[in-house]
Design a protein around this motif. Structure first.
Motif: not given
Length: 536
Positions: A26-46
Motif C-alpha cells: 500500500s505504501d509503495a502504491i501511495y509513494d509512486k502515485f504521489v511522486e508522479c502527482l508532484l511531477c505533473h502538478s503543483n501540489t507539494s504543499d497540498q
C-alpha cells in the motif's frame, strides 16, 4: 490434528509478515502515485490535504462522507488504495495521468448517490477521485446560463439560481444532495420534464479530462459531447463542469399531495392517470408513490397511492386543468399549496414548508440500506393487472413503486439526439424502491429477494425487447462486465436496456477516445470487439 509446539507463534509471525507485506505494498502504491502527482502538478504543499492513504486519520471520514447506500460501508466492502480530492482542474489532469501510468483503476465520485456504489467500490486495487471540492457555480441571469462544476450538488445549484433570480429554475432532480456530475451525465430528470424535457436537453457545453490528461470542451470533444449527455461520464473521462441553459418559472407554482387507498378508489385513479398524462397540460407533472401500508382493519394491509403534483401556475388554473384532464382524482382547492419555485423544490425534497432555501447548502444525507431497480411502461396496465400488482406488493410487504409521468416536451425529442432513448412511446417510468435499517446479511437477503420478486412479477406489464432501464437508477442485476475478452458481449446485455439503439454509437465513441479502456467499471461502455477489451 495435534498442534505442534510453537505453531501458534509461527502462525502469528506469518500473519504479521503478510500484514507487513500488505502495508508495504500500500505504501509503495501511495509513494509512486504521489511522486508522479508532484511531477505533473503543483501540489507539494497540498498533498496531505488532497491525497489520502488508508493510514491517514482522515481517510475513513473522507471515504464515508459520500457513501449514500449503507450496504457498501461494511468491513467486507472493498476499499480504495488512495482517495484523491482535487481542488483544481490541474489536480484532476495529474490524477488521471498518474493513475494510468501506475496501472491503477480509477473510480470517479461526485455525489455518491449511485445505487450500486460503482463510483467508490471495485474488486482489485483501485483509487477514488472524489470531486466534492470542485463545486463552483457561476450563474449568469443576463443570458440565462450557469456553469456548474461536477462536484456541486443539485441543492447548491438551485440555491445559487434563487440568489440571482426568483423567476428562473433548472429542470433536474428533486434530491438536493445528488452530485451534478453523475446526475447530468446519466440523463437527469425532475418535475419539470413534461414542460422542459430532461436535464441533458439543457446542456450546451462541458469540460472533460480525457485519458491523456487533456481538458476538452464541446468543440474539441466532437461526438464525445453527445456521449456524456446521457451515456454516463465514467466510461469516457472525468467531467469537470457543465454549461447549462436555465429555464423560466412563474412567480407562483402549485404543489399538491393527495393520498388514496384501495378502499378510496385508488385503482381507478391510477388507471385513468396512465391515459391522462399523455395529453394533459405540459405545465403539470404528477408522480405516484405506491406503498403497502396497514389498513384500518387490524392485522391487514392495503395499498396507498400518493399523487404528488407539480404545476407551473396558480391553483385556480390547476383545478381547471385537473377537472378536465383527471377528474377522477377529485383535486380540490384546499389540496393545493401555492408557493415560489424554490419553495416547491424544498417541499419536493421533503423539507417542511417554510424551510429557508439555505437548507439546500447542507451536503449531509441520512443514508439507508437500499436497493433500486427501474422499468418503463409503454401501454396502459389494465385494472385487473393493477389489482394483481397491488396484491403482490402487499404480499411481499415492503417494496414500493414510484411512477413518473412522461409525455410533453421530453417525448418530443428524438431518442437518438442524446444517448438517453426512453422518450416517445413510454407512458411512464417505474422505480422500484426498498429501504431497511438492519445491516445484517439476513435482512439484506430478504429485501433484495423481495424487490427482485416484484421486478420479475412485473415482466408482462413493462417494455420488452429490450426491457428498458434507466442508467441513473443503476442496477447490477441486469448485467455486468469484467472488462475482459468478452467485454462487448457482456456489456451488450445491459447496454441495450440502458441505451437501446444508441449503444453501438456509444461503443464507437468509447473506442475512439479511450482505446485502452482505462475508464471502466462494472457497467461501463465497452470497446468495439475488434479493438479488444482485455484488461487482464
Amino acid at each position: 490434528m495435534k498442534r505442534l509446539p510453537g505453531m501458534h507463534l509461527v502462525l502469528l509471525a506469518l500473519l504479521f509478515a503478510l500484514s507487513s507485506i500488505h502495508y508495504a505494498a500500500s505504501d509503495a502504491i501511495y509513494d509512486k502515485f504521489v511522486e508522479c502527482l508532484l511531477c505533473h502538478s503543483n501540489t507539494s504543499d497540498q498533498i496531505s490535504s488532497i491525497v489520502f492513504s488508508p493510514e491517514n486519520p482522515s481517510y475513513k471520514s473522507v471515504l464515508l462522507n459520500y457513501i449514500r447506500n449503507l450496504r457498501f460501508t461494511t468491513a467486507k466492502t472493498p476499499k480504495p488504495a488512495i482517495i484523491v480530492t482535487p481542488t483544481s482542474e490541474a489536480h484532476v489532469q495529474a490524477a488521471v495521468i498518474c493513475a494510468k501510468s501506475n496501472n491503477l483503476l480509477m473510480k470517479v465520485r461526485s455525489g455518491g448517490h449511485d445505487y450500486e456504489g460503482i463510483s467508490y467500490i471495485s474488486n482489485g486495487t483501485f483509487i477514488i477521485l472524489d470531486m466534492f471540492n470542485l463545486r463552483a457555480i457561476d450563474i449568469n441571469i443576463a443570458d440565462e446560463s450557469a456553469i456548474v462544476q461536477a462536484g456541486a450538488t443539485l441543492g447548491e445549484l438551485y440555491y445559487s439560481i434563487w440568489e440571482k433570480s426568483k423567476v428562473h429554475g433548472f429542470p433536474a432532480g428533486v434530491c438536493p444532495t445528488v452530485g451534478v456530475g453523475g446526475h447530468i451525465s446519466g440523463g437527469g430528470y425532475g418535475n419539470m420534464l413534461r414542460k422542459y424535457g430532461l436535464t441533458i436537453d439543457h446542456v450546451y457545453d462541458a469540460k472533460i479530462v480525457d485519458v491523456n490528461g487533456r481538458i476538452l470542451d464541446r468543440y474539441a470533444m466532437g461526438d464525445l459531447f453527445w456521449a456524456i449527455r446521457g451515456g454516463g461520464g465514467a466510461s469516457f473521462g472525468v467531467i469537470l463542469s457543465y454549461s447549462l441553459k436555465l429555464v423560466q418559472v412563474p412567480e407562483i407554482v402549485t404543489y399538491f399531495r393527495v393520498m388514496k387507498t384501495l378502499a378510496q378508489n385508488a385503482t381507478d385513479v391510477v388507471y385513468q392517470w396512465q391515459y391522462a398524462m399523455q395529453k394533459i397540460d405540459n405545465d403539470l407533472f404528477i408522480r405516484l408513490l405506491l406503498q403497502p401500508v396497514n389498513s384500518d382493519t387490524k392485522g391487514q394491509k392495503t395499498l396507498r397511492v400518493s399523487f404528488i403534483g407539480n404545476f407551473l401556475g396558480d391553483a385556480d388554473r390547476l383545478i381547471n386543468v385537473m377537472s378536465e384532464g383527471l377528474p377522477e382524482l377529485g383535486l380540490k382547492k384546499e389540496d393545493c399549496m401555492e408557493m415560489s419555485w424554490i419553495e416547491s423544490m424544498l417541499v419536493w425534497a421533503n423539507f417542511d414548508q417554510g424551510t429557508p432555501p439555505s437548507a439546500f447548502l447542507n451536503r449531509t444525507y441520512d443514508s439507508n440500506f437500499l436497493k433500486r431497480k427501474s422499468d418503463y411502461v409503454n401501454k396502459p396496465i389494465s385494472k385487473a393487472g393493477l389489482d394483481s400488482i397491488w396484491k403482490k406488493m402487499i404480499a411481499l410487504g415492503k417494496t414500493g413503486l414510484v411512477f413518473n409521468s412522461y409525455g410533453g416536451r421530453m417525448s418530443e425529442i428524438p431518442e437518438d439526439e442524446t444517448p438517453f432513448p426512453h422518450r416517445a412511446g413510454n407512458l411512464y417510468k417505474i422505480q422500484y424502491s426498498v429501504n431497511w435499517e438492519d445491516g445484517g446479511i439476513d435482512a439484506e437477503s430478504k429485501y433484495l429477494d423481495q424487490i427482485r420478486q416484484l421486478y420479475s412479477f412485473m415482466t408482462p406489464f413493462v417494455s420488452n425487447n429490450p426491457r428498458e432501464s434507466y442508467l441513473n437508477y443503476r442496477d447490477l442485476d441486469i448485467g455486468v462486465t469484467d472488462n475482459g475478452r468478452n467485454g462487448y458481449n457482456e456489456a451488450l446485455v445491459y447496454g441495450r436496456k440502458y441505451f437501446k439503439g444508441n449503444f453501438d454509437r456509444l461503443v464507437a465513441v468509447k473506442s475512439a477516445v479511450d482505446p485502452d479502456n482505462f475508464f471502466r467499471n462494472e457497467q461501463s461502455i465497452p470497446l468495439q470487439p475488434s479493438k479488444g477489451n482485455n484488461r487482464k
